[in-house]
Design an enzyme around this catalytic site. Sequence first.
Site, PDB file in Angstrom:
ATOM      1  N   SER A 132      54.923  41.956  35.289  1.00 10.60           N
ATOM      2  CA  SER A 132      53.770  41.083  35.131  1.00 10.60           C
ATOM      3  C   SER A 132      54.240  39.720  34.644  1.00 10.60           C
ATOM      4  CB  SER A 132      52.783  41.680  34.124  1.00 10.60           C
ATOM      5  OG  SER A 132      52.174  42.830  34.637  1.00 10.60           O
ATOM      6  N   HIS A 186      46.744  38.253  31.738  1.00 13.32           N
ATOM      7  CA  HIS A 186      46.641  39.534  31.037  1.00 13.32           C
ATOM      8  C   HIS A 186      47.785  39.752  30.062  1.00 13.32           C
ATOM      9  CE1 HIS A 186      49.081  41.238  34.511  1.00 13.32           C
ATOM     10  NE2 HIS A 186      49.609  41.939  33.516  1.00 13.32           N
ATOM     11  N   ASP A 206      45.347  34.953  37.695  1.00 19.11           N
ATOM     12  CA  ASP A 206      45.975  35.654  36.566  1.00 19.11           C
ATOM     13  C   ASP A 206      47.171  34.866  36.024  1.00 19.11           C
ATOM     14  OD1 ASP A 206      46.754  37.489  34.697  1.00 19.11           O
ATOM     15  OD2 ASP A 206      46.785  39.191  36.063  1.00 19.11           O
TER      16      ASP A 206
END
Length: 706
Positions: free
Chosen positions: A640, A83, A219
């Site tokens: 992240s 992402h 991810d």
Amino acid sequence: MRFLSLFFITLFISLSLSAKEGMWIPLLLNKNIAEMQAMGFKLNANDVYDVNNASLKDAIVLFGTGCTGELISPNGLLITNHHCAFSDIQSHSSLDRNILKDGYWAMSPDEELVTPGQKVTFLVRIEDVTHKVLSGTSDLKSIAEIKRKVAANIDSITSNYEKEDFQDVSIKPFFQENQYFLFVTETFKDVRLVGAPPSSIGKFGKDTDNWMWPRHTGDFSMYRIYANKNNEPAEYAPDNVPYQPKHFLPIDISGIEENDFTMVFGYPGTTMSYLYSAEVDMTMHQRDPNRISIRDIKLYILDKAMKASEEDFIKYAAKYATTSNAWKKWQGEIKGLERLNAVETKKEEEKEFMNWVQSDADRAAKYGNLFSGFDALYTQIEPLQNAYDYYVECIYRGGDLFPIYRTLKSKRQRQNVESTISFIQETFDDYNKTIDGEVTLALLKKYYNDVPDQYLPQSLIDLMKHKKADKKLEKLYQKSILSDREALIKSINDTSGKQFEKKVAKDQLFELFGAIEQAYYANVSAAFAPLRNKKDSIYKLYMAALLEQNEHNIYPDANLTLRVAYGNVKGYEAKDAVYYHYSSTLDGIIEKVATGTYDYTMPEKLRELYYKKDFGDYANADGTMPVCFIASNHTTGGNSGSPVIDADGNLIGINFDRCWEGTMSDIMFDPAKCRNIALDMRYMLFLIDKFAGAGYLIDEMELVKQ
């Protein structure tokens, strides 16, 4: 005696749990290292952060402007989240080559994709410069004078600091401007996309699973950093070479167990751990609900359009993901704060704090009026905060054309013809007039209906009160030059400015945007600014008091600087009679896909590998294929892509999310339920090796098994 022993046992447990909270400055890790080692960490503080020798920090980067990445090979190979790479993947996608859908793997250096605008930043060193920054401010009375002096000091320090030509120097405030640290960094701008799984893996579960556990999302994405022949930062050039890092992270494939030590090392963006109770109340009952309701409208329109067209899905995928991420987080935040009775808990803490203040005459004189100042201030702030949030969500972040308006309204920006045209082209590459028109008009109506007239321009009020308001709005948008790529570019190419004055400046949508913006700055921003300054000054004093009360043994709020968080692999009780295990497997993907839910799909090849049990060396001891795991590290946005590191300094996971029950951790951390979610490195290696057939990448990594 039994009661006393029980008290100390309870106190010890409480302290050990709360110790998991925090995002600590690596320069000052000596304060934490004993506790980290007691929890299982086998390294020392210098192994984590060292200026003179290679350390873990040299493998960590700020990826782009808001994620984290880490080096996993001696040849500049880097991983971060899928992402975090989403915009890059989208920009390389088209109907003819949809790598967003199908994934991409460079099978040689020549196939690595140049990603203009992408960058990674390494931290070289940190220095405490508080005394220098605050020099000469003690006798100043006004906030404005202090700010000017601090700014001048910072400018002087950074301008005169000795560094290499390819390095940057910046200074950031901590603890509400009670402490300042200087950062020396190096930024590399030749960063090439090496690989990414298809979205059915990299975004498996999409919005259904976002912020949720159990999770089964692959991810991750891979890049390579390139440098000049001296291993220094350089703009893209064909003859650049792979960067040789001072340190890269070995990958441990031994497997994880509950209570294993974990450390997250990355760049958390923003936390608000020391908010006053009135602000927590405003967040729970005003800010979050209003922002959710606005994004409900935008997401409904985008979702409907994206499901109807693959082309529009590609165009709006990144926008949808960005919009939905905070939207869902705010919902979980409200629930978590309600469960913790956050406002009353804060008030109890504030009561105890004030008892400490009043117990000493000097403290009472210095801090005794803090909360009365807060209470009076928040009464004035709440309506302005509401108008601010509506402006940001409905207008500033609303449709695609307002950013174009803001670019064109600046004469200086218009004169930079190449940059302006480039921005317009990029906007229209991911634009659909029908979709954006629906979004823009719906949010304009929401803005008018929910914001008091005193904050709105008369032109918007008059337009919305017209009996044919909907038709007039639709015509205003559809006929606007702002929605016409070619006409806009023609007006910018006309350097005389006549086209702009004739066609753009008098455009009705352009004029409406201008009126809304002008009303906002005159009626909201101008009134808000002095209140914010006053709030900042009270928070600064409050933070100084908290530092004094806690003898400086507290962590500063996150501000996108490199931090250490530590905890353990651990499951949690989500709600009554529901306990979540600490890890997930490929079995869960098969189970979710079988439900037929729209967000659960998987590539056929992954299905084949599952049924063949062709997991290579990456399976658990029981033969299952690990996918994700959770731990008790304190994380937030910006983390992240952060590495999850084990007790020996090896990489075991890539952080990518938090659990739903812990999304309030930016404001209030609950060690019983706050969990970060990470991709198990073994699943990443399995996908690269068995699914993508790009095993050559694994050859340059260092795999360890204990």
